[in-house]
Design an enzyme around this catalytic site. Structure first.
Site, short mmCIF file in Angstrom:
data_model
loop_
_atom_site.label_atom_id
_atom_site.label_comp_id
_atom_site.label_asym_id
_atom_site.label_seq_id
_atom_site.Cartn_x
_atom_site.Cartn_y
_atom_site.Cartn_z
N GLU A 93 0.82 -1.21 0.00
CA GLU A 93 0.00 0.00 0.00
C GLU A 93 0.86 1.26 0.00
OE1 GLU A 93 -2.14 -3.12 2.62
OE2 GLU A 93 -0.09 -2.59 2.05
N ARG A 105 11.18 -23.36 -7.58
CA ARG A 105 12.09 -23.18 -6.44
C ARG A 105 12.09 -21.74 -5.93
NH1 ARG A 105 17.07 -26.56 -9.19
NH2 ARG A 105 16.22 -28.65 -8.85
N ASP A 152 22.39 -37.67 -8.29
CA ASP A 152 22.04 -36.64 -9.28
C ASP A 152 22.92 -35.40 -9.19
OD1 ASP A 152 20.02 -38.32 -10.07
OD2 ASP A 152 18.46 -37.30 -8.93
N GLU A 202 12.38 -32.23 -2.76
CA GLU A 202 12.58 -32.72 -4.13
C GLU A 202 13.06 -34.17 -4.22
OE1 GLU A 202 14.61 -30.32 -6.90
OE2 GLU A 202 13.31 -28.60 -6.62
N GLY A 208 15.02 -37.91 -2.37
CA GLY A 208 14.47 -38.96 -3.24
C GLY A 208 13.29 -39.68 -2.59
N SER A 215 9.24 -40.33 3.88
CA SER A 215 9.37 -40.00 5.31
C SER A 215 8.44 -38.85 5.68
CB SER A 215 10.82 -39.63 5.63
OG SER A 215 11.68 -40.73 5.43
#
Length: 333
Positions: A51, A183, A199, A264, A266, A272
């Site tokens: 504002e 992200r 990865d 992300e 594995g 979990s």
């Protein structure tokens, strides 16, 4: 025209990405005689509110104008002074907003203050889209815990890798770019050790306009090499405690002002969070391939359930086509 101007406020609010957290995403539009004379948004935590920025950017006097904002203006002193005082001083004749601020220091108090000063107040227009826009902030205000979203990319049969671990690439390039862009909407990205080793992901937003999230690597056995991309600078949290608790981790993050986490992978890490019922949302990218096999890697490895009715149910689901892939989004009940 209320909805039109509020949609403009939404688009402004989105520009901030995750930079306002733990504060909300807010955009504001000032209209006079049917013309937009001022626009602004809350750009970062601790910065001027939407504002105030809209009033500062006015091309004409805001006296007698209408203010459109996606969230009820604040009326308390924080890192910035109350917006309601500035609105009243500027001579704004009407304030239109989408939703009341769930913060007890603000909720409906601001509206009463503005009404008392003679400002017309119209509330709860486009309320559901506004709640969706600030779902992270709302969850934090309600629970005091971070909002957790899970991201999965799999084949149609729910596999994220073949039996020998090959996973490049299951989804198409357009879907992968879209996933990377997400992200910038979260303050932290979390992965497990297996994903970090196999990865070696960058985990950055990879956009100049977006702030890189905090990288959290769950590595209780200390297996991730120091040369991993996730450790490329100081913006990471490496958890090597064999007895760590996901719930305690989230509570610790909240105390640091981190109220959003994108998980992300594995498979073990995703599972979990599901088993502990700590996730609020899921993004599932599907590619039009079938990997099959009994030893290929499933995206989810939670304990077996005995009956279908015990399975977790998702609500407010939506679908989006990304080339020949599609994205499913849903919320855990």
């Amino acid at each position: 025209m209320h909805e039109h101007y509020l949609q403009l406020a939404f688009e402004l609010a989105k520009k901030a990405g995750s930079r306002t957290y733990p504060n909300p995403l807010v955009g504001a539009v000032i209209v006079k005689s049917g013309k937009v004379i001022g626009k602004g948004y809350h750009q970062k935590f601790g910065g001027k509110h939407a504002e105030i920025n809209a009033l500062k950017n006015c091309k004409a006097s805001p006296k007698g104008a209408d203010l459109y904002v996606n969230l009820e203006p604040c009326c308390h002193h924080g890192k910035q002074p109350p917006c309601t005082n500035a609105i009243i001083r500027a001579g704004i004749r009407r304030v239109v907003f989408c939703m009341y601020d769930p913060n007890p220091a603000v909720k409906q108090k601001s509206s009463r203050q503005m009404k008392k000063a003679g400002v017309e107040v119209i509330s709860e227009i486009l309320k559901k889209p506004a709640e969706r826009l600030n779902e992270i902030y709302m969850h934090y205000q309600k629970t005091g815990a971070p909002f957790v979203a899970l991201k999965i990319a799999s084949s149609l049969d729910g596999k994220i890798a073949t039996e020998n671990g090959d996973s490049k690439w299951i989804t198409n390039e357009k879907a992968r770019r879209y996933a990377r862009s997400m992200r910038g909407e979260y303050q932290a990205i979390l992965i497990g050790a297996n994903t970090a080793i196999k990865d070696n992901p960058h985990l950055g937003a990879r956009k100049k306009s977006a702030k890189d999230p905090l990288r959290i690597i769950i590595d209780p056995h200390g297996r991730v090499p120091k040369q991993a991309q996730a450790f490329r600078d100081e913006n990471y949290l490496h958890i090597k405690d064999k007895k760590f608790s996901l719930r305690k981790l989230l509570n610790s993050l909240a105390k640091q002002g981190i109220i959003s986490v994108l998980v992300e992978g594995g498979a073990f890490t995703l599972s979990s969070f599901l088993t502990a019922k700590l996730a609020q949302k899921i993004y599932w990218f599907y590619a039009p391939i079938i990997i099959g096999g009994t030893r290929s890697l499933h995206a989810i490895q939670t304990p077996d359930i005995s009956k279908v009715r015990y399975a977790p149910v998702l609500k407010n689901c939506s679908y989006k086509t990304i080339g020949d892939n599609f994205l499913f989004e849903g919320y855990f009940s």
